[in-house]
Every structure is written in C-alpha cells, then in structure tokens.
Design a protein around this motif. Structure first.
Motif, PDB file in Angstrom:
ATOM      1  N   VAL A   1      19.758  23.216  63.831  1.00 32.48           N
ATOM      2  CA  VAL A   1      18.485  22.689  63.334  1.00 32.48           C
ATOM      3  C   VAL A   1      17.565  23.821  62.878  1.00 32.48           C
ATOM      4  O   VAL A   1      16.925  23.746  61.825  1.00 32.48           O
ATOM      5  CB  VAL A   1      17.783  21.852  64.436  1.00 32.48           C
ATOM      6  N   ALA A   2      17.515  24.904  63.666  1.00 35.53           N
ATOM      7  CA  ALA A   2      16.675  26.039  63.313  1.00 35.53           C
ATOM      8  C   ALA A   2      17.147  26.686  62.015  1.00 35.53           C
ATOM      9  O   ALA A   2      16.344  27.096  61.177  1.00 35.53           O
ATOM     10  CB  ALA A   2      16.675  27.061  64.446  1.00 35.53           C
ATOM     11  N   ALA A   3      18.474  26.772  61.843  1.00 33.49           N
ATOM     12  CA  ALA A   3      19.020  27.361  60.625  1.00 33.49           C
ATOM     13  C   ALA A   3      18.626  26.535  59.403  1.00 33.49           C
ATOM     14  O   ALA A   3      18.218  27.070  58.371  1.00 33.49           O
ATOM     15  CB  ALA A   3      20.546  27.466  60.738  1.00 33.49           C
ATOM     16  N   ARG A   4      18.740  25.226  59.509  1.00 31.57           N
ATOM     17  CA  ARG A   4      18.375  24.360  58.383  1.00 31.57           C
ATOM     18  C   ARG A   4      16.890  24.456  58.072  1.00 31.57           C
ATOM     19  O   ARG A   4      16.483  24.450  56.906  1.00 31.57           O
ATOM     20  CB  ARG A   4      18.758  22.912  58.697  1.00 31.57           C
ATOM     21  N   SER A   5      16.080  24.555  59.128  1.00 34.72           N
ATOM     22  CA  SER A   5      14.628  24.594  58.911  1.00 34.72           C
ATOM     23  C   SER A   5      14.180  25.870  58.210  1.00 34.72           C
ATOM     24  O   SER A   5      13.108  25.923  57.622  1.00 34.72           O
ATOM     25  CB  SER A   5      13.890  24.462  60.252  1.00 34.72           C
ATOM     26  N   THR A   6      15.009  26.924  58.295  1.00 30.42           N
ATOM     27  CA  THR A   6      14.676  28.186  57.625  1.00 30.42           C
ATOM     28  C   THR A   6      15.474  28.371  56.330  1.00 30.42           C
ATOM     29  O   THR A   6      15.489  29.459  55.765  1.00 30.42           O
ATOM     30  CB  THR A   6      14.951  29.372  58.571  1.00 30.42           C
ATOM     31  N   GLY A   7      16.141  27.312  55.898  1.00 30.55           N
ATOM     32  CA  GLY A   7      16.857  27.362  54.627  1.00 30.55           C
ATOM     33  C   GLY A   7      18.233  27.983  54.686  1.00 30.55           C
ATOM     34  O   GLY A   7      18.866  28.193  53.648  1.00 30.55           O
ATOM     35  N   GLN A   8      18.722  28.278  55.874  1.00 25.11           N
ATOM     36  CA  GLN A   8      20.050  28.888  56.028  1.00 25.11           C
ATOM     37  C   GLN A   8      21.103  27.778  56.145  1.00 25.11           C
ATOM     38  O   GLN A   8      21.711  27.580  57.192  1.00 25.11           O
ATOM     39  CB  GLN A   8      20.070  29.785  57.269  1.00 25.11           C
TER      40      GLN A   8
ATOM     41  N   ILE B   1      27.723  26.774  62.024  1.00 29.27           N
ATOM     42  CA  ILE B   1      27.417  26.457  63.421  1.00 29.27           C
ATOM     43  C   ILE B   1      27.862  25.034  63.748  1.00 29.27           C
ATOM     44  O   ILE B   1      28.437  24.775  64.816  1.00 29.27           O
ATOM     45  CB  ILE B   1      25.912  26.624  63.695  1.00 29.27           C
ATOM     46  N   LYS B   2      27.609  24.108  62.827  1.00 27.56           N
ATOM     47  CA  LYS B   2      28.006  22.714  63.042  1.00 27.56           C
ATOM     48  C   LYS B   2      29.523  22.587  63.149  1.00 27.56           C
ATOM     49  O   LYS B   2      30.044  21.887  64.029  1.00 27.56           O
ATOM     50  CB  LYS B   2      27.482  21.840  61.909  1.00 27.56           C
ATOM     51  N   ASP B   3      30.233  23.278  62.255  1.00 28.86           N
ATOM     52  CA  ASP B   3      31.692  23.215  62.266  1.00 28.86           C
ATOM     53  C   ASP B   3      32.260  23.765  63.571  1.00 28.86           C
ATOM     54  O   ASP B   3      33.192  23.190  64.153  1.00 28.86           O
ATOM     55  CB  ASP B   3      32.267  24.005  61.085  1.00 28.86           C
ATOM     56  N   ILE B   4      31.692  24.876  64.040  1.00 32.89           N
ATOM     57  CA  ILE B   4      32.166  25.465  65.287  1.00 32.89           C
ATOM     58  C   ILE B   4      31.880  24.539  66.460  1.00 32.89           C
ATOM     59  O   ILE B   4      32.699  24.377  67.369  1.00 32.89           O
ATOM     60  CB  ILE B   4      31.505  26.837  65.526  1.00 32.89           C
TER      61      ILE B   4
END
Length: 208
Positions: A162-169, A176-179
């Motif tokens: 969620v944090a990655a998506r919120s920062t555009g990554q 991360i989701k796949d792992i």
C-alpha cells in the motif's frame, strides 16, 4: 534500493511529528522495576520514563509502542529474576554483563514540533535521529522491532504494498504483492539473480 522496511516505516510514521531517541541503562531500569508489583509494573515504569525524559504530547501510537516494549523488557527481567532466586545480589552478579551492556532505547514521537535552535532544545535529553533511509540495517531493524512483534508477515507485506502504491512505486508494489501471494517466486527470482551473477563473472567461451 527500496525495501519492505522502508515502506513499512513510511506507512507507520507520522510526518507531522518530531522524533527523539532516549536511552536508559539497564541497572537503573531494573532498580525501578524492582519497586513495583507485577500487576502495576508496566504502568509505573511508563510513568517513570515519562517523567525522567519529560515526554510531552507523544502520539497515542508511540505510547502503545513504548508500553509494549516495557512489557517485553519487564518479562525478560522477570525471567532472569526468578532464575536468580529473587535475590537482588545474585541477580546483579549473575546478569552483570547484560546489565552493563547496550542501554534500553525508546523512540518518542511528539505531535508538536520543537524549535531546533532554541536553548530548550539544546538542553533537551536525547540525540537527533538519522533518517530511516540513511540508517544502517541494524538501526532499521531496531526501529521496526515493536512493529514486527505486533504484526504478522502478511500485514507487513500489505502495508509495504500500500505504501509503495501511495508513493507511485507501482512496479515495486507489484513485486511485493507477487511475493506475498507466492513466496516461492522470491526463491525463483533469487536463483535467477545468482545464476546471472555467475554468468557475468564467467569468462566467455568461443561459442559465447
């Protein structure tokens, strides 16, 4: 490199708060621990360090984290206390190295910013803390210790995604989701990286 720990830190941090790192030696902590009954010990210890370091306006989340840490440390001391026959002299002798070792640290987040150049700030106990990204892995691990103990791997992975998506990554979030959904894929990726590294170091043959 962006790591899961980076994103967990971004997610749980309150960027409007100021952070300070305080420490207390184990002997002083034990002396205070010894003064209180078991059922009131954690609350009394929290009051003790709050007064000692003049905590003010700390966040609710920070207070919970500190109390969790106090409970954990108190439990460890209780185990050592029992194994010492509840004798203070025997406890101090038996645990001398542990007591004189690394101090107990508390990360405190305040909801009110403090002036960085004031006399009060200069005389305030504690030392400025490095940014998470600039800290060593050992320091990063210590900062998220309470979080790791109170959350499952699945929750931490979701938090990182969620944090990655919120920062555009988005690509990082997808990895991360796949792992998280397929842990075996992490091993496969690692094997591919290791094979590629070996191939890069291997001298090329005529056929290559």
């Amino acid at each position: 490199m962006v790591t899961v720990l980076n994103f967990v830190e971004v997610l749980v941090m309150d960027f409007t708060s100021e952070e300070k790192l305080y420490s207390i030696n184990k002997i002083e902590f034990f002396e205070e621990w010894l003064k209180h009954e078991k059922d009131k010990r954690c609350d009394r210890l929290f009051e003790f360090i709050s007064t000692k370091f003049n905590f003010s306006d700390i966040t609710e989340e920070c207070e919970r984290e500190i109390k969790m840490k106090l409970a954990s440390i108190s439990s460890k001391i209780a185990t050592r206390w029992v194994s010492s026959g509840k004798s203070k002299e025997r406890f101090l002798n038996k645990n001398k190295l542990w007591l004189e070792g690394q101090e107990i640290e508390f990360c405190v987040r305040s909801t009110l910013p403090q002036p960085s150049t004031s006399t009060a700030e200069l005389s305030r106990p504690g030392r400025p803390r490095k940014d998470f990204e600039d800290a060593s892995f050992k320091t990063k691990k210590r900062r998220v210790e309470d979080l790791v103990q109170s959350r499952s791997v699945g929750e931490l992975m979701t938090a990182a995604e969620v944090a990655a998506r919120s920062t555009g990554q988005k690509n990082v979030a997808r990895v991360i989701k796949d792992i998280g959904e397929n842990p075996a894929s992490a091993s496969a990726c690692l094997n591919i990286q290791q094979t590629s590294a070996v191939q890069r170091d291997r001298p090329l043959s005529n056929d290559d």
